[in-house]
Design a protein around this motif. Structure first.
Motif, PDB file in Angstrom:
ATOM      1  N   UNK A 156       0.949  -1.342  -0.011  1.00 38.15           N
ATOM      2  CA  UNK A 156      -0.055  -0.043  -0.109  1.00 38.15           C
ATOM      3  C   UNK A 156       0.769   1.194  -0.127  1.00 38.15           C
ATOM      4  N   UNK A 157       1.914   1.358   0.731  1.00 39.04           N
ATOM      5  CA  UNK A 157       2.783   2.412   0.683  1.00 39.04           C
ATOM      6  C   UNK A 157       3.427   2.799  -0.449  1.00 39.04           C
ATOM      7  N   UNK A 158       3.973   1.664  -1.406  1.00 34.73           N
ATOM      8  CA  UNK A 158       4.444   1.685  -2.791  1.00 34.73           C
ATOM      9  C   UNK A 158       3.330   2.325  -3.570  1.00 34.73           C
ATOM     10  N   UNK A 159       2.216   1.768  -3.481  1.00 30.76           N
ATOM     11  CA  UNK A 159       1.132   2.065  -4.344  1.00 30.76           C
ATOM     12  C   UNK A 159       0.885   3.665  -4.241  1.00 30.76           C
ATOM     13  N   UNK A 160       0.658   4.280  -2.842  1.00 31.88           N
ATOM     14  CA  UNK A 160       0.286   5.426  -2.776  1.00 31.88           C
ATOM     15  C   UNK A 160       1.621   6.330  -3.178  1.00 31.88           C
ATOM     16  N   UNK A 161       2.732   5.895  -2.672  1.00 36.08           N
ATOM     17  CA  UNK A 161       3.735   6.867  -3.509  1.00 36.08           C
ATOM     18  C   UNK A 161       3.819   7.051  -4.701  1.00 36.08           C
ATOM     19  N   UNK A 182      -4.695  -9.382  -4.359  1.00 33.78           N
ATOM     20  CA  UNK A 182      -5.885  -9.071  -4.750  1.00 33.78           C
ATOM     21  C   UNK A 182      -6.316  -7.704  -3.838  1.00 33.78           C
ATOM     22  N   UNK A 183      -6.081  -7.622  -2.778  1.00 30.35           N
ATOM     23  CA  UNK A 183      -6.131  -6.490  -2.007  1.00 30.35           C
ATOM     24  C   UNK A 183      -5.502  -5.198  -2.709  1.00 30.35           C
ATOM     25  N   UNK A 184      -4.294  -5.284  -3.117  1.00 27.65           N
ATOM     26  CA  UNK A 184      -3.711  -4.051  -3.921  1.00 27.65           C
ATOM     27  C   UNK A 184      -4.054  -3.701  -5.189  1.00 27.65           C
ATOM     28  N   UNK A 185      -4.725  -4.929  -5.812  1.00 27.60           N
ATOM     29  CA  UNK A 185      -5.460  -4.459  -7.085  1.00 27.60           C
ATOM     30  C   UNK A 185      -6.612  -3.750  -7.114  1.00 27.60           C
ATOM     31  N   UNK A 186      -7.383  -3.820  -6.013  1.00 30.10           N
ATOM     32  CA  UNK A 186      -8.734  -3.502  -5.981  1.00 30.10           C
ATOM     33  C   UNK A 186      -8.835  -1.961  -5.637  1.00 30.10           C
ATOM     34  N   UNK A 187      -9.340  -1.212  -6.471  1.00 32.50           N
ATOM     35  CA  UNK A 187      -9.202   0.423  -6.042  1.00 32.50           C
ATOM     36  C   UNK A 187     -10.205   0.641  -5.135  1.00 32.50           C
ATOM     37  N   UNK A 188     -11.175   0.019  -4.795  1.00 39.21           N
ATOM     38  CA  UNK A 188     -12.139   0.445  -3.806  1.00 39.21           C
ATOM     39  C   UNK A 188     -11.453  -0.021  -2.498  1.00 39.21           C
ATOM     40  N   UNK A 189     -10.846  -1.223  -2.302  1.00 39.50           N
ATOM     41  CA  UNK A 189     -10.255  -1.526  -1.074  1.00 39.50           C
ATOM     42  C   UNK A 189      -9.065  -0.567  -0.761  1.00 39.50           C
ATOM     43  N   UNK A 190      -8.116  -0.190  -1.660  1.00 37.82           N
ATOM     44  CA  UNK A 190      -7.270   0.626  -1.637  1.00 37.82           C
ATOM     45  C   UNK A 190      -7.689   2.116  -1.171  1.00 37.82           C
ATOM     46  N   UNK A 248      -8.933   5.317   6.122  1.00 37.49           N
ATOM     47  CA  UNK A 248      -8.674   4.774   7.730  1.00 37.49           C
ATOM     48  C   UNK A 248      -7.442   5.789   8.254  1.00 37.49           C
ATOM     49  N   UNK A 249      -7.946   6.581   9.001  1.00 43.85           N
ATOM     50  CA  UNK A 249      -7.019   7.714   9.512  1.00 43.85           C
ATOM     51  C   UNK A 249      -5.847   7.023  10.356  1.00 43.85           C
ATOM     52  N   UNK A 250      -5.824   6.080  11.087  1.00 44.80           N
ATOM     53  CA  UNK A 250      -4.612   5.432  11.442  1.00 44.80           C
ATOM     54  C   UNK A 250      -3.665   4.525  10.521  1.00 44.80           C
ATOM     55  N   UNK A 251      -4.364   4.140   9.315  1.00 43.81           N
ATOM     56  CA  UNK A 251      -3.591   3.457   8.657  1.00 43.81           C
ATOM     57  C   UNK A 251      -2.998   4.494   7.798  1.00 43.81           C
ATOM     58  N   UNK A 252      -3.927   5.601   7.301  1.00 46.39           N
ATOM     59  CA  UNK A 252      -3.151   6.402   6.518  1.00 46.39           C
ATOM     60  C   UNK A 252      -1.890   7.108   7.198  1.00 46.39           C
ATOM     61  N   UNK A 253      -1.939   7.303   8.466  1.00 52.20           N
ATOM     62  CA  UNK A 253      -0.965   7.832   9.382  1.00 52.20           C
ATOM     63  C   UNK A 253       0.479   7.040   9.193  1.00 52.20           C
ATOM     64  N   UNK A 254       0.010   5.791   9.411  1.00 50.18           N
ATOM     65  CA  UNK A 254       1.255   4.681   9.092  1.00 50.18           C
ATOM     66  C   UNK A 254       2.013   4.821   7.990  1.00 50.18           C
TER      67      UNK A 254
END
Length: 170
Positions: A108-113, A141-149, A155-161
């Motif tokens: 997720x960090x790689x994808x967000x970057x 599967x999670x990383x490929x799903x736009x809605x899950x990402x 999620x505020x806590x996850x975004x902070x991490x």
């Protein structure tokens, strides 16, 4: 990492970082349009279009260790594939252990970057290197799903991490 928390991989192998990309006269010429390539995705932040050269993927922080993903050999230039003509970027990453609970967070960090740094025209695929993680298919599967990402980033806590993984270490 909180004090007293047991690390999954307490003694990871640490790899030497690759050298800095040597800039050419064409790299510094704002009038020269060159295609985005694998090394650029690995090396630099395209948000500033070569004016402020920052590390993109290679310098993302590991969520457990005070090391970069490159230093842990989680990301390597040879596992980054860019097709500028088709506007696609594919990044394969390798968790340090087969049961790494941080694999989804790392992906997720790689994808967000990449989402924050690349022009919107790019389709971004981030996935685990085949055969390197026990839950490879579920994580991919999670990383490929736009809605899950998108839901994860709400999620505020996850975004902070994730932002901590993407922030520069002092």
């Amino acid at each position: 990492m909180a004090e007293g928390t047991r690390l999954e991989n307490a003694n990871p192998l640490i790899y030497q970082r690759s050298g800095e990309r040597q800039l050419t006269a064409e790299d510094e010429d704002e009038d020269f349009v060159d295609p985005i390539d694998d090394r650029e995705i690995f090396d630099i932040d395209l948000n500033f279009f070569f004016l402020n050269i920052l590390h993109l993927i290679r310098s993302i922080n590991d969520p457990e260790h005070p090391l970069s993903l490159e230093e842990l050999n989680v990301v390597e230039q040879m596992r980054v594939h860019v097709n500028d003509n088709e506007s696609t970027v594919s990044v394969e990453f390798t968790p340090t252990i087969p049961h790494c609970s941080m694999a989804t967070l790392i992906g997720l960090s790689i994808k967000v970057k990449l989402l924050r740094s690349l022009p919107d025209r790019f389709k971004i695929d981030v996935h685990i290197s085949p055969g390197t993680h026990a839950s490879e298919q579920a994580v991919n599967k999670q990383l490929a799903d736009k809605e899950r990402v998108a839901a994860a980033l709400e999620n505020t806590h996850l975004l902070e991490v994730v932002n901590q993984c993407l922030s520069a270490r002092v």
